[in-house]
Design a protein around this motif. Structure first.
Motif, PDB file in Angstrom:
ATOM      1  N   ARG A 200      10.212   0.237  -1.646  1.00  0.00           N
ATOM      2  CA  ARG A 200       9.284   0.677  -0.587  1.00  0.00           C
ATOM      3  C   ARG A 200       8.927  -0.564   0.223  1.00  0.00           C
ATOM      4  NH1 ARG A 200      11.014   4.466  -4.045  1.00  0.00           N
ATOM      5  NH2 ARG A 200       9.778   6.391  -4.039  1.00  0.00           N
ATOM      6  N   LEU A 203       5.244  -2.671   1.665  1.00  0.00           N
ATOM      7  CA  LEU A 203       3.979  -2.084   1.214  1.00  0.00           C
ATOM      8  C   LEU A 203       3.103  -3.093   0.478  1.00  0.00           C
ATOM      9  CD1 LEU A 203       4.682   1.603   0.137  1.00  0.00           C
ATOM     10  CD2 LEU A 203       3.893   0.666   2.310  1.00  0.00           C
ATOM     11  N   ASP A 204       3.687  -4.229   0.111  1.00  0.00           N
ATOM     12  CA  ASP A 204       2.874  -5.273  -0.518  1.00  0.00           C
ATOM     13  C   ASP A 204       2.221  -6.181   0.522  1.00  0.00           C
ATOM     14  OD1 ASP A 204       5.306  -6.293   0.326  1.00  0.00           O
ATOM     15  OD2 ASP A 204       5.469  -7.746  -1.309  1.00  0.00           O
ATOM     16  N   ARG A 205       2.422  -5.861   1.800  1.00  0.00           N
ATOM     17  CA  ARG A 205       1.847  -6.676   2.872  1.00  0.00           C
ATOM     18  C   ARG A 205       0.827  -5.858   3.667  1.00  0.00           C
ATOM     19  NH1 ARG A 205       7.214  -9.579   5.522  1.00  0.00           N
ATOM     20  NH2 ARG A 205       8.268 -10.070   3.541  1.00  0.00           N
ATOM     21  N   MET A 210       6.546  -1.674   9.535  1.00  0.00           N
ATOM     22  CA  MET A 210       7.462  -1.053   8.576  1.00  0.00           C
ATOM     23  C   MET A 210       8.833  -1.714   8.666  1.00  0.00           C
ATOM     24  SD  MET A 210       6.406   2.870   9.543  1.00  0.00           S
ATOM     25  CE  MET A 210       6.305   2.468  11.303  1.00  0.00           C
ATOM     26  N   SER A 244      11.641   7.449  -0.598  1.00  0.00           N
ATOM     27  CA  SER A 244      11.149   6.113  -0.290  1.00  0.00           C
ATOM     28  C   SER A 244      10.569   6.056   1.120  1.00  0.00           C
ATOM     29  CB  SER A 244      12.284   5.094  -0.435  1.00  0.00           C
ATOM     30  OG  SER A 244      11.813   3.787  -0.181  1.00  0.00           O
ATOM     31  N   ASP A 247       7.268   7.905   1.185  1.00  0.00           N
ATOM     32  CA  ASP A 247       6.188   7.140   0.554  1.00  0.00           C
ATOM     33  C   ASP A 247       5.674   6.035   1.469  1.00  0.00           C
ATOM     34  OD1 ASP A 247       6.387   8.732  -1.673  1.00  0.00           O
ATOM     35  OD2 ASP A 247       7.430   7.252  -2.909  1.00  0.00           O
ATOM     36  N   VAL A 248       6.596   5.341   2.143  1.00  0.00           N
ATOM     37  CA  VAL A 248       6.193   4.272   3.062  1.00  0.00           C
ATOM     38  C   VAL A 248       5.340   4.841   4.195  1.00  0.00           C
ATOM     39  CG1 VAL A 248       7.034   2.640   4.791  1.00  0.00           C
ATOM     40  CG2 VAL A 248       8.121   2.741   2.543  1.00  0.00           C
ATOM     41  N   ALA A 251       1.843   5.944   2.950  1.00  0.00           N
ATOM     42  CA  ALA A 251       0.956   4.808   2.683  1.00  0.00           C
ATOM     43  C   ALA A 251       0.458   4.181   3.979  1.00  0.00           C
ATOM     44  CB  ALA A 251       1.687   3.769   1.831  1.00  0.00           C
ATOM     45  N   ARG A 252       1.374   4.000   4.928  1.00  0.00           N
ATOM     46  CA  ARG A 252       0.974   3.408   6.208  1.00  0.00           C
ATOM     47  C   ARG A 252       0.050   4.354   6.988  1.00  0.00           C
ATOM     48  NH1 ARG A 252       1.434  -1.557   4.855  1.00  0.00           N
ATOM     49  NH2 ARG A 252       3.242  -2.738   5.617  1.00  0.00           N
ATOM     50  N   SER A 255      -3.469   3.903   5.760  1.00  0.00           N
ATOM     51  CA  SER A 255      -4.033   2.657   6.301  1.00  0.00           C
ATOM     52  C   SER A 255      -4.369   2.803   7.777  1.00  0.00           C
ATOM     53  CB  SER A 255      -3.038   1.509   6.104  1.00  0.00           C
ATOM     54  OG  SER A 255      -2.779   1.276   4.735  1.00  0.00           O
TER      55      SER A 255
END
Length: 356
Positions: A200, A203-205, A210, A244, A247-248, A251-252, A255
């Motif tokens: 993914r 997503l750690d940033r 993207m 995948s 999910d990205v 999550a975005r 946010s």
């Protein structure tokens, strides 16, 4: 107002007649796809697309007018995509629109194709400003804050492949036919989403940007390890890839909605998804769930208005015209036209208040 819209930015030749802004009605929406012309090449060939537009655009316009039951005396303006897109196709459509407008004595409105997507939800759902937009298509993947017509702020974008492009490239890697996006979705429905674990990206940033090129590379690596791949493996890889991406985006989206609430605490939180990729059912459902988790309203146009169409161009023309008289006869088509640029709302100097 009743406006004729024309769209030729890629491989759909389209014309539509739309009424608005109070009585929002699509009187006709005619689309001719070029899938047959491009299938053997595995993608859109710009010159072939432009020639195909030339061959049929006049008939598509005539059909849209006939289906709407309109004569030229019923049309108040002509709106056409002036960019961004494949420049050959954009030239064909916009120059044809100029000729039609001049012959009929109507004003011409040059529409940003992306603004057409951005404003579609106001045609279908009577949405108020401001709202959050996720634009996902073959050439664009970005979060935008939509404050008004011509007033856009880009909050995040892809740093490499657009989502639609990633779907098409994935299909090609796996030997699936063109157009690739729908084929990946079709195969994913038969796949085991748990067999492969794909990354993914980003997503750690923090932030809303993207990335999908690395995801595509990870899928190719998995496929090469298992060559020759059978149909079930292709289906499983498609399922993992699609999950995948979903999910990205989910999550975005969560946010982005948090950021929207910070910027517009008094406004109803709304996420609008637009563009061709919005037709993907898993992606649409994941975004709907993300909006529900965030206590936000989710809006997606009907499937036939997610992909490229002329109804959205006609509506964007109406939105422009309600701000004041416009006549864009001196404008030139453009291959690139960022929606959040200063020129997104004003194509030419002195446009506001221009005489019709």
């Amino acid at each position: 107002m009743t406006v004729l819209g024309i769209e030729t930015s890629c491989d759909e030749t389209a014309a539509a007649v739309v009424c608005g802004p109070q009585d929002r009605r699509i009187l006709s929406n005619t689309i001719r796809s070029q899938i047959a012309e491009h299938t053997q090449f595995g993608g859109v060939v710009p010159e072939i697309a432009a020639r195909a537009h030339i061959d049929i655009l006049d008939r598509i316009i005539a059909e849209a007018m006939h289906d709407a039951g309109c004569g030229w005396e019923d049309i108040d303006a002509v709106a056409a995509t002036a960019g961004p897109g494949l420049i050959g196709g954009v030239i064909v459509g916009f120059m044809t629109a100029k000729a039609v407008a001049m012959a009929a004595g109507k004003p011409i409105v040059g529409v940003n194709h992306l603004e057409g997507h951005a404003l579609t939800a106001r045609l279908t759902d009577d949405l108020n400003f401001p709202f959050l937009l996720l634009l996902v298509s073959g050439g664009h993947s970005q979060f935008l804050l939509v404050r008004g017509v011509g007033d856009y702020e880009r909050l995040g974008t892809t740093i490499d492949d657009a989502i639609g492009e990633a779907f098409d490239k994935t299909a090609k890697l796996l030997g699936l036919p063109y157009p690739g996006g729908p084929q990946v979705e079709k195969m994913a429905a038969r796949g085991d989403v748990t067999r492969f674990r794909l990354p993914r990206p980003l997503l750690d940033r923090p932030g809303l940007d993207m990335s999908f090129a690395g995801l595509k590379t990870a899928l190719r690596t998995q496929a090469k390890k298992l060559e020759p791949v059978d149909d079930q493996t292709v289906a499983d890889l498609c399922a993992a890839f699609q999950r995948s991406v979903s999910d990205v985006l989910a999550a975005r989206t969560r946010s982005a909605l948090e950021l929207f609430r910070e910027r517009h605490a008094d406004a109803e939180p709304v996420i609008v998804v637009a563009g061709g990729v919005a037709a993907n059912q898993e992606i649409r459902q994941s975004l709907q769930s993300a909006a529900a988790d965030a206590g936000a309203r989710f809006v997606a146009p009907p499937m036939n208005l997610c992909t490229d169409n002329a109804a959205m161009i006609a509506w964007a023309g109406i939105e422009r015209l309600r701000q004041g008289p416009i006549d864009d006869r001196s404008l030139s088509p453009r291959p690139r036209w960022p929606l959040d640029s200063q020129s997104a709302g004003v194509l030419g100097a002195g446009r506001k208040g221009a005489k019709v």
